[in-house]
Design a protein around this motif. Structure first.
Motif, PDB file in Angstrom:
ATOM      1  N   ARG A 186       0.892  -1.308  -0.126  1.00  0.00           N
ATOM      2  CA  ARG A 186       0.006   0.006   0.037  1.00  0.00           C
ATOM      3  C   ARG A 186       0.862   1.103  -0.014  1.00  0.00           C
ATOM      4  O   ARG A 186       0.444   2.102  -0.692  1.00  0.00           O
ATOM      5  CB  ARG A 186      -0.944   0.140   1.055  1.00  0.00           C
ATOM      6  N   ALA A 187       2.144   1.158   0.531  1.00  0.00           N
ATOM      7  CA  ALA A 187       2.977   2.263   0.690  1.00  0.00           C
ATOM      8  C   ALA A 187       3.810   2.257  -0.604  1.00  0.00           C
ATOM      9  O   ALA A 187       4.636   3.271  -0.793  1.00  0.00           O
ATOM     10  CB  ALA A 187       3.830   2.222   1.684  1.00  0.00           C
ATOM     11  N   ASP A 188       3.577   1.572  -1.700  1.00  0.00           N
ATOM     12  CA  ASP A 188       4.312   1.532  -2.885  1.00  0.00           C
ATOM     13  C   ASP A 188       5.861   1.117  -2.764  1.00  0.00           C
ATOM     14  O   ASP A 188       6.814   1.807  -3.447  1.00  0.00           O
ATOM     15  CB  ASP A 188       4.003   2.527  -3.743  1.00  0.00           C
ATOM     16  N   ILE A 189       5.991   0.432  -1.730  1.00  0.00           N
ATOM     17  CA  ILE A 189       7.663   0.021  -1.598  1.00  0.00           C
ATOM     18  C   ILE A 189       7.810  -1.461  -1.563  1.00  0.00           C
ATOM     19  O   ILE A 189       7.084  -2.287  -1.211  1.00  0.00           O
ATOM     20  CB  ILE A 189       7.994   0.451  -0.018  1.00  0.00           C
ATOM     21  N   ALA A 190       8.787  -1.775  -2.542  1.00  0.00           N
ATOM     22  CA  ALA A 190       9.305  -3.090  -2.912  1.00  0.00           C
ATOM     23  C   ALA A 190       9.938  -3.888  -1.673  1.00  0.00           C
ATOM     24  O   ALA A 190      11.004  -3.510  -1.186  1.00  0.00           O
ATOM     25  CB  ALA A 190      10.076  -3.256  -4.072  1.00  0.00           C
ATOM     26  N   LEU A 191       9.167  -4.792  -1.010  1.00  0.00           N
ATOM     27  CA  LEU A 191       9.808  -5.771   0.005  1.00  0.00           C
ATOM     28  C   LEU A 191      10.809  -6.655  -0.745  1.00  0.00           C
ATOM     29  O   LEU A 191      10.318  -7.512  -1.539  1.00  0.00           O
ATOM     30  CB  LEU A 191       9.030  -6.283   0.648  1.00  0.00           C
ATOM     31  N   VAL A 192      11.990  -6.845  -0.492  1.00  0.00           N
ATOM     32  CA  VAL A 192      12.872  -7.579  -0.953  1.00  0.00           C
ATOM     33  C   VAL A 192      12.889  -8.877  -0.379  1.00  0.00           C
ATOM     34  O   VAL A 192      13.189  -9.997  -0.881  1.00  0.00           O
ATOM     35  CB  VAL A 192      14.460  -6.790  -0.961  1.00  0.00           C
ATOM     36  N   SER A 193      12.986  -8.791   1.252  1.00  0.00           N
ATOM     37  CA  SER A 193      13.087 -10.068   1.854  1.00  0.00           C
ATOM     38  C   SER A 193      12.433  -9.679   3.308  1.00  0.00           C
ATOM     39  O   SER A 193      12.292  -8.689   3.704  1.00  0.00           O
ATOM     40  CB  SER A 193      14.488 -10.699   2.057  1.00  0.00           C
ATOM     41  N   LEU A 194      11.706 -10.913   3.686  1.00  0.00           N
ATOM     42  CA  LEU A 194      11.173 -10.850   5.345  1.00  0.00           C
ATOM     43  C   LEU A 194      11.907 -11.937   5.700  1.00  0.00           C
ATOM     44  O   LEU A 194      11.531 -13.131   5.446  1.00  0.00           O
ATOM     45  CB  LEU A 194       9.690 -11.039   5.218  1.00  0.00           C
TER      46      LEU A 194
END
Length: 243
Positions: A186-194
């Motif tokens: 929703r914040a338009d930020i790409a998550l690379v890893s969790l």
């Protein structure tokens, strides 16, 4: 343009299988991620336990300072002197607003990494904070590294059986794997890893004596073994995202 996460797509079905790696040590992993890089450390003072942590190996800011090329901590605590605080040969903490980092970039240079250790659960508007990072062109291309407790963790489930809950009074929300994925999308930020991290009860161990200390250590050992067996129920999450 919408950011695309390299993580597997989610379908948000009730029994959807989510595969995550084995849990890691939070402080060691964050320290390794900043090695040789310029870092902004958001919420760096960690005032809830600063007096206890400054002399040992459990203060994240000190660990970052040992590994990074340079670290600028950013905090608005009243316990921080107006002139800021020198914390290491390559580290300091200054008064600044985490929602407006452009003046800090102008004064100290653009960081390679922005680190938020155990911060986002304290914010009244985490999505707004993430959007402020995304909108800051001075940070474009930097990585955002964060850690936060897991809403679905073993130790809260176990103590919940005894009618108890382990939660700090400043925590306003707590996230699961899927809610973190949703928040960043929703914040338009790409998550690379969790990546899950092991629960550590260092403050309880440091504040206990004798049999009580042995009991806390034993409970931590039990929880860590359960986390290894089922990583989705680990103590928290370490995320890496691209701004």
């Amino acid at each position: 343009m919408t950011a695309t996460s390299p993580l597997p797509a989610l379908h948000y079905t009730a029994l959807e299988h989510v595969r995550v790696p084995r849990p890691v040590d939070r402080l060691a992993t964050l320290a390794a991620l900043v090695r040789g890089k310029g870092v902004f450390d958001l919420g760096a003072l960690d005032e809830t336990a600063i007096d206890a942590k400054r002399g040992d190996d459990n203060w994240l800011h000190a660990r970052l300072c040992r590994e990074a090329a340079w670290v600028v901590g950013i905090d608005n605590s009243q316990r921080l002197p107006p002139e800021g605080m020198e914390t290491a040969p390559r580290g300091r903490i200054i008064h600044a607003d985490i929602f407006d980092l452009a003046p800090v970039v102008e004064a100290h240079g653009r960081p390679d990494l922005v680190v938020a250790g155990e911060l986002i659960e304290h914010l009244p508007d985490t999505e707004g904070f993430l959007r402020s990072l995304r909108a800051n062109t001075a940070l474009r291309g930097a990585d955002f590294v964060f850690s936060t407790p897991n809403a679905c963790c073993w130790h809260n489930g176990i103590v919940g059986l005894a009618g108890r809950e382990s939660m700090h009074q400043d925590h306003l929300q707590i996230y699961s794997y899927k809610t973190l994925r949703t928040l960043f999308a929703r914040a338009d930020i790409a998550l690379v890893s969790l990546t899950p991290y092991h629960a550590r009860f260092q403050e309880m161990i440091s504040g206990s004596r004798g049999v009580a200390k042995l009991g806390v250590r034993g409970f931590q050992g039990l929880v860590n073994a359960l986390e290894f067996a089922c990583p989705m129920l680990s103590g928290g999450w370490i995320g890496v995202a691209r701004l």
